[in-house]
Design an enzyme around this catalytic site. Structure first.
Site, PDB file in Angstrom:
ATOM      1  N   CYS A   3       0.849  -1.198   0.000  1.00  0.00           N
ATOM      2  CA  CYS A   3       0.000   0.000   0.000  1.00  0.00           C
ATOM      3  C   CYS A   3       0.885   1.248   0.000  1.00  0.00           C
ATOM      4  O   CYS A   3       1.679   1.451   0.920  1.00  0.00           O
ATOM      5  CB  CYS A   3      -0.915  -0.012   1.226  1.00  0.00           C
ATOM      6  SG  CYS A   3      -1.808   1.539   1.445  1.00  0.00           S
ATOM      7  N   CYS A   6       0.560   3.490   3.121  1.00  0.00           N
ATOM      8  CA  CYS A   6       1.205   2.880   4.295  1.00  0.00           C
ATOM      9  C   CYS A   6       2.718   3.080   4.209  1.00  0.00           C
ATOM     10  O   CYS A   6       3.372   3.335   5.231  1.00  0.00           O
ATOM     11  CB  CYS A   6       0.872   1.400   4.394  1.00  0.00           C
ATOM     12  SG  CYS A   6      -0.763   1.059   5.085  1.00  0.00           S
ATOM     13  N   ASP A  29      -0.741  16.479  -3.493  1.00  0.00           N
ATOM     14  CA  ASP A  29      -1.059  15.488  -4.524  1.00  0.00           C
ATOM     15  C   ASP A  29      -0.057  15.601  -5.669  1.00  0.00           C
ATOM     16  O   ASP A  29       0.298  16.703  -6.102  1.00  0.00           O
ATOM     17  CB  ASP A  29      -2.494  15.693  -5.038  1.00  0.00           C
ATOM     18  CG  ASP A  29      -3.007  14.468  -5.770  1.00  0.00           C
ATOM     19  OD1 ASP A  29      -3.873  13.771  -5.229  1.00  0.00           O
ATOM     20  OD2 ASP A  29      -2.519  14.191  -6.891  1.00  0.00           O
ATOM     21  N   HIS A  45      -4.010   1.889   8.310  1.00  0.00           N
ATOM     22  CA  HIS A  45      -4.637   1.513   7.041  1.00  0.00           C
ATOM     23  C   HIS A  45      -6.127   1.217   7.191  1.00  0.00           C
ATOM     24  O   HIS A  45      -6.514   0.316   7.946  1.00  0.00           O
ATOM     25  CB  HIS A  45      -3.948   0.286   6.435  1.00  0.00           C
ATOM     26  CG  HIS A  45      -4.522  -0.096   5.103  1.00  0.00           C
ATOM     27  ND1 HIS A  45      -4.017   0.362   3.908  1.00  0.00           N
ATOM     28  CD2 HIS A  45      -5.600  -0.852   4.776  1.00  0.00           C
ATOM     29  CE1 HIS A  45      -4.746  -0.107   2.914  1.00  0.00           C
ATOM     30  NE2 HIS A  45      -5.719  -0.856   3.409  1.00  0.00           N
ATOM     31  N   ASN A  84     -13.198   9.778  -2.343  1.00  0.00           N
ATOM     32  CA  ASN A  84     -13.676   8.838  -3.350  1.00  0.00           C
ATOM     33  C   ASN A  84     -13.732   7.457  -2.705  1.00  0.00           C
ATOM     34  O   ASN A  84     -12.754   7.012  -2.100  1.00  0.00           O
ATOM     35  CB  ASN A  84     -12.726   8.819  -4.550  1.00  0.00           C
ATOM     36  CG  ASN A  84     -12.730  10.137  -5.312  1.00  0.00           C
ATOM     37  OD1 ASN A  84     -13.766  10.774  -5.449  1.00  0.00           O
ATOM     38  ND2 ASN A  84     -11.568  10.549  -5.801  1.00  0.00           N
ATOM     39  N   GLY A  90     -13.863   6.864  -8.606  1.00  0.00           N
ATOM     40  CA  GLY A  90     -12.562   7.452  -8.899  1.00  0.00           C
ATOM     41  C   GLY A  90     -11.476   7.090  -7.907  1.00  0.00           C
ATOM     42  O   GLY A  90     -10.371   7.624  -7.987  1.00  0.00           O
ATOM     43  N   HIS A  95      -6.415   3.188   0.365  1.00  0.00           N
ATOM     44  CA  HIS A  95      -6.092   3.575   1.752  1.00  0.00           C
ATOM     45  C   HIS A  95      -6.763   4.937   1.895  1.00  0.00           C
ATOM     46  O   HIS A  95      -6.434   5.873   1.136  1.00  0.00           O
ATOM     47  CB  HIS A  95      -4.567   3.645   1.919  1.00  0.00           C
ATOM     48  CG  HIS A  95      -4.073   4.123   3.250  1.00  0.00           C
ATOM     49  ND1 HIS A  95      -3.057   3.491   3.943  1.00  0.00           N
ATOM     50  CD2 HIS A  95      -4.415   5.194   4.006  1.00  0.00           C
ATOM     51  CE1 HIS A  95      -2.815   4.144   5.081  1.00  0.00           C
ATOM     52  NE2 HIS A  95      -3.627   5.188   5.129  1.00  0.00           N
ATOM     53  N   HIS A  97      -8.236   8.513   2.161  1.00  0.00           N
ATOM     54  CA  HIS A  97      -7.589   9.833   2.103  1.00  0.00           C
ATOM     55  C   HIS A  97      -8.605  10.869   1.688  1.00  0.00           C
ATOM     56  O   HIS A  97      -9.423  10.635   0.801  1.00  0.00           O
ATOM     57  CB  HIS A  97      -6.408   9.826   1.120  1.00  0.00           C
ATOM     58  CG  HIS A  97      -6.766   9.310  -0.235  1.00  0.00           C
ATOM     59  ND1 HIS A  97      -6.875   7.953  -0.512  1.00  0.00           N
ATOM     60  CD2 HIS A  97      -7.081   9.944  -1.382  1.00  0.00           C
ATOM     61  CE1 HIS A  97      -7.222   7.793  -1.778  1.00  0.00           C
ATOM     62  NE2 HIS A  97      -7.371   8.982  -2.326  1.00  0.00           N
TER      63      HIS A  97
HETATM   64  P1  5GP Z   1      -7.985   8.613  -5.428  1.00  0.00           P
HETATM   65  O1  5GP Z   1      -7.989   8.522  -6.923  1.00  0.00           O
HETATM   66  O2  5GP Z   1      -7.719   7.247  -4.796  1.00  0.00           O
HETATM   67  O3  5GP Z   1      -9.169   9.306  -4.827  1.00  0.00           O
HETATM   68  O4  5GP Z   1      -6.760   9.551  -5.046  1.00  0.00           O
HETATM   69  C1  5GP Z   1      -5.436   9.125  -5.092  1.00  0.00           C
HETATM   70  C2  5GP Z   1      -4.607  10.356  -5.277  1.00  0.00           C
HETATM   71  O5  5GP Z   1      -3.266  10.034  -4.960  1.00  0.00           O
HETATM   72  C3  5GP Z   1      -4.616  10.883  -6.699  1.00  0.00           C
HETATM   73  O6  5GP Z   1      -5.115  12.228  -6.727  1.00  0.00           O
HETATM   74  C4  5GP Z   1      -3.150  10.801  -7.131  1.00  0.00           C
HETATM   75  O7  5GP Z   1      -2.751  11.890  -7.925  1.00  0.00           O
HETATM   76  C5  5GP Z   1      -2.418  10.751  -5.802  1.00  0.00           C
HETATM   77  N1  5GP Z   1      -1.165  10.038  -5.869  1.00  0.00           N
HETATM   78  C6  5GP Z   1      -0.954   8.815  -6.449  1.00  0.00           C
HETATM   79  N2  5GP Z   1       0.332   8.460  -6.311  1.00  0.00           N
HETATM   80  C7  5GP Z   1       0.939   9.455  -5.607  1.00  0.00           C
HETATM   81  C8  5GP Z   1       2.285   9.650  -5.159  1.00  0.00           C
HETATM   82  O8  5GP Z   1       3.194   8.836  -5.383  1.00  0.00           O
HETATM   83  N3  5GP Z   1       2.533  10.803  -4.463  1.00  0.00           N
HETATM   84  C9  5GP Z   1       1.568  11.732  -4.203  1.00  0.00           C
HETATM   85  N4  5GP Z   1       1.923  12.822  -3.532  1.00  0.00           N
HETATM   86  N5  5GP Z   1       0.287  11.571  -4.627  1.00  0.00           N
HETATM   87  C10 5GP Z   1      -0.016  10.457  -5.314  1.00  0.00           C
HETATM   88 ZN    ZN Z   2      -2.403   1.555   3.582  1.00  0.00          ZN
END
Ligand code: 5GP
Ligand code: ZN
Length: 111
Positions: A3, A6, A29, A45, A84, A90, A95, A97
């Site tokens: 993860c 994590c 992000d 987690h 999300n 999306g 994990h 957030h």
């Molecule tokens: P989700 O799509 O699960 O709601 O959001 C995941 C978010 O994590 C996305 O907006 C994506 O840009 C961000 N993200 C994915 N990988 C990384 C990373 O390695 N570093 C950072 N800072 N953000 C990440």
């Molecule tokens: Zn996690």
């Protein structure tokens, strides 16, 4: 468990924490969708927000209080917060957030 968040929480993959407490941390992000786009993340987690709410409600509350604080630190008074939940909504990192988005106008309904 493999993860990403994590690994951030545990320091296995280095990332800048722009906010940290015993229970949560916040990062920028990597693919920002607004001038301010910050992820606020529980250290432990949980696959999604409902799981976090069920198991650690106080941390969910702390995440929202941190969102307001971080928004103001970034000069943002009007902001959008998004969890999300599930791939169709999306979610790509399973994990929990909170997305904190600000610094531009947002449309409603969301796409
Ligand atoms: P989700 O799509 O699960 O709601 O959001 C995941 C978010 O994590 C996305 O907006 C994506 O840009 C961000 N993200 C994915 N990988 C990384 C990373 O390695 N570093 C950072 N800072 N953000 C990440
Ligand atoms: Zn996690």
């Amino acid at each position: 468990m493999d993860c990403l968040f994590c690994k951030f929480a545990g320091g296995e993959i280095p990332v800048e924490f722009i906010h940290e407490s015993e229970n949560i941390f916040a990062i920028k992000d990597i693919n920002p969708q607004a001038p301010t786009h910050i992820l606020i993340i529980p250290k432990r987690h949980f696959a999604n927000a409902p799981e976090l709410a069920k198991n650690e409600g106080a941390t969910l509350s702390e995440i929202f209080m941190a969102a307001k604080e971080i928004a103001l630190e970034n000069g943002v008074e009007s902001f959008r917060t998004v969890f999300n939940t599930g791939a169709d909504a999306g979610q790509t990192v399973f994990h929990a957030h909170l997305h904190l988005l600000g610094g531009r106008k947002f449309a409603w309904p969301p796409g």
